[in-house]
Design a protein around this motif. Sequence first.
Motif, mmCIF file in Angstrom:
data_model
loop_
_atom_site.group_PDB
_atom_site.id
_atom_site.type_symbol
_atom_site.label_atom_id
_atom_site.label_comp_id
_atom_site.label_asym_id
_atom_site.label_seq_id
_atom_site.Cartn_x
_atom_site.Cartn_y
_atom_site.Cartn_z
ATOM 1 N N UNK A 114 -7.114 -0.827 9.527
ATOM 2 C CA UNK A 114 -5.237 -1.184 8.909
ATOM 3 C C UNK A 114 -5.180 -2.120 7.858
ATOM 4 N N UNK A 115 -5.935 -3.314 7.882
ATOM 5 C CA UNK A 115 -5.921 -3.660 6.650
ATOM 6 C C UNK A 115 -5.962 -3.327 5.404
ATOM 7 N N UNK A 116 -6.760 -2.559 4.915
ATOM 8 C CA UNK A 116 -7.723 -1.630 4.207
ATOM 9 C C UNK A 116 -6.269 0.015 4.133
ATOM 10 N N UNK A 117 -5.910 0.124 4.847
ATOM 11 C CA UNK A 117 -4.922 1.109 4.119
ATOM 12 C C UNK A 117 -3.707 0.330 3.932
ATOM 13 N N UNK A 118 -3.287 -0.697 4.379
ATOM 14 C CA UNK A 118 -2.140 -0.930 4.386
ATOM 15 C C UNK A 118 -2.113 -1.766 3.124
ATOM 16 N N UNK A 119 -3.132 -2.427 2.899
ATOM 17 C CA UNK A 119 -3.298 -3.084 1.420
ATOM 18 C C UNK A 119 -3.500 -1.969 0.095
ATOM 19 N N UNK A 120 -3.009 -0.601 0.330
ATOM 20 C CA UNK A 120 -2.608 -0.095 -0.662
ATOM 21 C C UNK A 120 -1.110 0.219 -0.870
ATOM 22 N N UNK A 121 -0.740 -0.197 0.368
ATOM 23 C CA UNK A 121 1.245 0.435 0.233
ATOM 24 C C UNK A 121 1.653 -0.530 -0.721
ATOM 25 N N UNK A 122 2.905 -0.546 -1.556
ATOM 26 C CA UNK A 122 4.096 -1.992 -1.803
ATOM 27 C C UNK A 122 4.815 -1.714 -0.478
ATOM 28 N N UNK A 123 5.617 -3.039 -0.548
ATOM 29 C CA UNK A 123 6.967 -3.108 0.274
ATOM 30 C C UNK A 123 7.569 -1.272 0.098
#
Length: 235
Positions: A114-123
């Motif tokens: 999930x950190x890998x996916x979430x790191x691609x997302x802006x707020x």
Amino acid sequence: MKSPASLLLAAALALFALPSGAQQPAASAAAPAASAPAAAAEPAPAHAAVAAAPNGKVDPAAGEAKFGTVCVACHGQGGNSGTAANPKLSAQHPAYIVKQLQEFKSGKRPNPIMQGFASQLTDGDMKNIAAYVGAQKASPGFAKDKELVSLGEKIYRGGVQSRQLPACAGCHSPNGAGIPAQYPRLSGQHSDYTAGQLVAFRDGVRKNSAQMAQIAAKLNDREIRAVADYIAGLR
């Protein structure tokens, strides 16, 4: 001494000059009103804009597009995961989803995938995704272990007073709907996922809720399975 003719001429000139002079105060009085739109067009402070329209910049359509490229493979169409290890996100409170994504990204809630996916997302991406899945209809879940479900109901609804274990319903509501922006929706969630999270809280693996860590520490494995199974069947 002026002649009558000159007096008549002066009176005529004064009469024609009066409208022009009389309009001056009105024109000056209108000046503040004319400047009002310019003042209103000035950018409002950020906190004022949020207070006036908290969801003004949230775009569920953009969230759907991002969800379809980043999240759907694990969490299913509309957030209705069909895999017991991956949580259902549909109908979840948007503020809770945003919080979890932010904490995956920062590492406060450890999970390499999930950190890998979430790191691609802006707020902004996170808010859009949360708005999209939060508006989706949740698929129902089902309890699997009839022998444990009665124990799970007892704990969920009444807690265990002898161990100062509070009822889950106190925060997550009797039907598992939760309390928006405070406590997540649980009803219909995969029992395997819920049990895994309770164990993670109890064992100190998941550390992003001190309250849940304290509660889970009072549950044994059988009780965790029972509560998780009861939650799966909540409507």
